[in-house]
Design a protein around this motif. Sequence first.
Motif, short mmCIF file in Angstrom:
data_model
loop_
_atom_site.label_atom_id
_atom_site.label_comp_id
_atom_site.label_asym_id
_atom_site.label_seq_id
_atom_site.Cartn_x
_atom_site.Cartn_y
_atom_site.Cartn_z
N ALA A 189 -72.74 7.24 13.61
CA ALA A 189 -73.47 8.35 14.23
C ALA A 189 -74.61 7.85 15.10
CB ALA A 189 -74.00 9.30 13.17
N ASN A 190 -75.20 6.70 14.76
CA ASN A 190 -76.33 6.20 15.54
C ASN A 190 -75.92 5.88 16.98
OD1 ASN A 190 -78.16 6.31 13.33
ND2 ASN A 190 -77.30 4.41 12.53
N ALA A 191 -74.85 5.10 17.12
CA ALA A 191 -74.38 4.76 18.47
C ALA A 191 -73.89 6.00 19.20
CB ALA A 191 -73.28 3.71 18.38
N MET A 192 -73.26 6.91 18.49
CA MET A 192 -72.79 8.15 19.11
C MET A 192 -73.96 8.95 19.68
SD MET A 192 -72.71 11.68 18.37
CE MET A 192 -72.66 11.86 16.60
N GLN A 193 -75.02 9.09 18.90
CA GLN A 193 -76.17 9.86 19.39
C GLN A 193 -76.86 9.16 20.55
OE1 GLN A 193 -77.84 11.15 15.18
NE2 GLN A 193 -78.65 12.47 16.80
N ARG A 194 -76.93 7.85 20.50
CA ARG A 194 -77.52 7.11 21.61
C ARG A 194 -76.74 7.38 22.90
NH1 ARG A 194 -76.96 2.45 24.48
NH2 ARG A 194 -78.93 1.43 25.11
N ALA A 195 -75.42 7.31 22.82
CA ALA A 195 -74.59 7.54 24.01
C ALA A 195 -74.76 8.97 24.52
CB ALA A 195 -73.13 7.25 23.69
N ARG A 196 -74.85 9.93 23.61
CA ARG A 196 -75.02 11.33 24.03
C ARG A 196 -76.37 11.55 24.70
NH1 ARG A 196 -72.53 15.23 19.23
NH2 ARG A 196 -70.34 14.60 19.48
N LEU A 197 -77.41 10.88 24.20
CA LEU A 197 -78.71 11.02 24.85
C LEU A 197 -78.64 10.53 26.29
CD1 LEU A 197 -81.76 11.56 24.89
CD2 LEU A 197 -82.09 9.23 24.01
N LEU A 198 -78.04 9.38 26.50
CA LEU A 198 -77.92 8.86 27.87
C LEU A 198 -77.13 9.80 28.76
CD1 LEU A 198 -77.30 5.08 27.04
CD2 LEU A 198 -79.32 6.06 28.15
N ASP A 199 -76.05 10.35 28.23
CA ASP A 199 -75.22 11.26 29.02
C ASP A 199 -75.98 12.54 29.37
OD1 ASP A 199 -72.60 12.31 30.07
OD2 ASP A 199 -72.93 13.73 28.43
N MET A 200 -76.68 13.12 28.40
CA MET A 200 -77.38 14.37 28.65
C MET A 200 -78.60 14.15 29.53
SD MET A 200 -76.93 15.92 24.79
CE MET A 200 -77.33 17.66 25.05
N ALA A 201 -79.30 13.04 29.32
CA ALA A 201 -80.49 12.77 30.14
C ALA A 201 -80.12 12.56 31.60
CB ALA A 201 -81.22 11.55 29.60
N ALA A 202 -78.93 12.02 31.86
CA ALA A 202 -78.50 11.79 33.24
C ALA A 202 -78.34 13.10 34.01
CB ALA A 202 -77.20 11.00 33.25
N ARG A 203 -78.22 14.23 33.32
CA ARG A 203 -78.04 15.53 33.96
C ARG A 203 -79.37 16.28 34.13
NH1 ARG A 203 -72.27 17.16 32.04
NH2 ARG A 203 -71.59 15.30 30.92
N LEU A 204 -80.45 15.69 33.61
CA LEU A 204 -81.76 16.33 33.66
C LEU A 204 -82.67 15.56 34.61
CD1 LEU A 204 -82.18 16.94 29.82
CD2 LEU A 204 -81.78 18.69 31.57
N PRO A 205 -83.82 16.13 34.97
CA PRO A 205 -84.75 15.39 35.81
C PRO A 205 -85.10 14.04 35.19
CG PRO A 205 -85.42 17.68 35.65
CD PRO A 205 -84.29 17.50 34.69
N GLU A 206 -85.24 13.04 36.02
CA GLU A 206 -85.52 11.70 35.53
C GLU A 206 -86.84 11.70 34.77
OE1 GLU A 206 -85.88 7.08 37.14
OE2 GLU A 206 -85.41 8.73 38.53
N ALA A 207 -86.82 11.10 33.58
CA ALA A 207 -88.02 11.05 32.73
C ALA A 207 -87.83 9.95 31.70
CB ALA A 207 -88.23 12.40 32.03
N PRO A 208 -88.92 9.48 31.09
CA PRO A 208 -88.80 8.53 29.99
C PRO A 208 -87.96 9.11 28.86
CG PRO A 208 -91.08 8.67 30.74
CD PRO A 208 -90.33 9.77 31.42
#
Length: 380
Positions: A189-208
Amino acid sequence: MPDLPSTLPTSGWAAPGAGALLEISLGAIAANYDMLNARTGSAICAAVVKADAYGLGARQVAPVLEQAGANVFFVAHLEEGVRLRAHVSPRARILVLHGPMPGTPRDFTGHDLCPVLNSMEQIADWRAHARRAGSPLPAAIQVDTGMSRFGLSLVDVETLAADPALLAGIGTRLVMSHLACADTPTSPANAMQRARLLDMAARLPEAPLALSASSGIFLGPDYHFDLVRPGAALYGLTPDAARPNPLHPTVRLRARIVQVRTIGAGDGVGYGLTWRASGPRRIATLGIGYADGFLRHGADGGCAWLGEYRLPILGRISMDSTTIDVSDVPDAVLDATTHVDMIGPRHSVDDVARCAGTIGYEVLTALGSRFHRAYLPQAA
């Protein structure tokens, strides 16, 4: 923490009428922050001080953390942020994890607090507040990467990506999520959540980006991103129960012996008489119970310590008292000035939690207000 004597002169204790003494080492908290900060490289190491700094006192703890280098703090509720603002510098950033409830946006800006936006409704409310203010307002955006607790769903994120005007007036300072299984390093689940964060963040305004709290820090640099937000680790709780705890213990809880007596074979102890002596025993009643936050379920297998003596808890923990077996302790050291360790060098917060069938987080945050609290200063 230094190994302090178990017998305390009544005249030297600020609250001789209290049933227990809770010592909180501000130096250990600062040392834990330093260690965590060193592990996270270039990522900002924030500090979580919600629930009154996990029950240890945000008023005392937050300034020490700021002095150690923390300039970003997380709390859960608006009221916590308002109280915290008085105890940190104007430079400190305070983020409120539960975001703005209806009718509260003005309180956020009035106290210089940054909301974590968890839903489309909160985004709309903050966007309207920014429009009324006539200028962009900062916020963090939380996305749900698999814990199904707080944050925007993938559908929500796709909606925002399709219509950027929905974020008009919102200055996105952070995109964050929270790991569900960080204390189990082998969980997929850890790697899965990390990948999902990157995917979802790429669709939002750039931010830390931020994903890791205490245990996540120990998953390694791939999970640090731009900011980490330790909470439990600051206060000495283990990040991984399967490995030795690298953190400094921060609390010691010592309870006063109120009465000592001898009981015979067959005598019962406590409500329900759930424990009975098989022979003559010397027992002591302590001035601490579940009304102080010493959990009632901690009786099964729980104990106190007096020097090298392990003192099993007998029977049920009561509201204001706990009974222990002191048969092996010399009578000369058992009197009204004797204090035994409920939490201490030989029995950590995590040990107490295991006896109670819970986690260290609950033990710390449950510690009550009836204790006399002594804050041990940082080393010079």
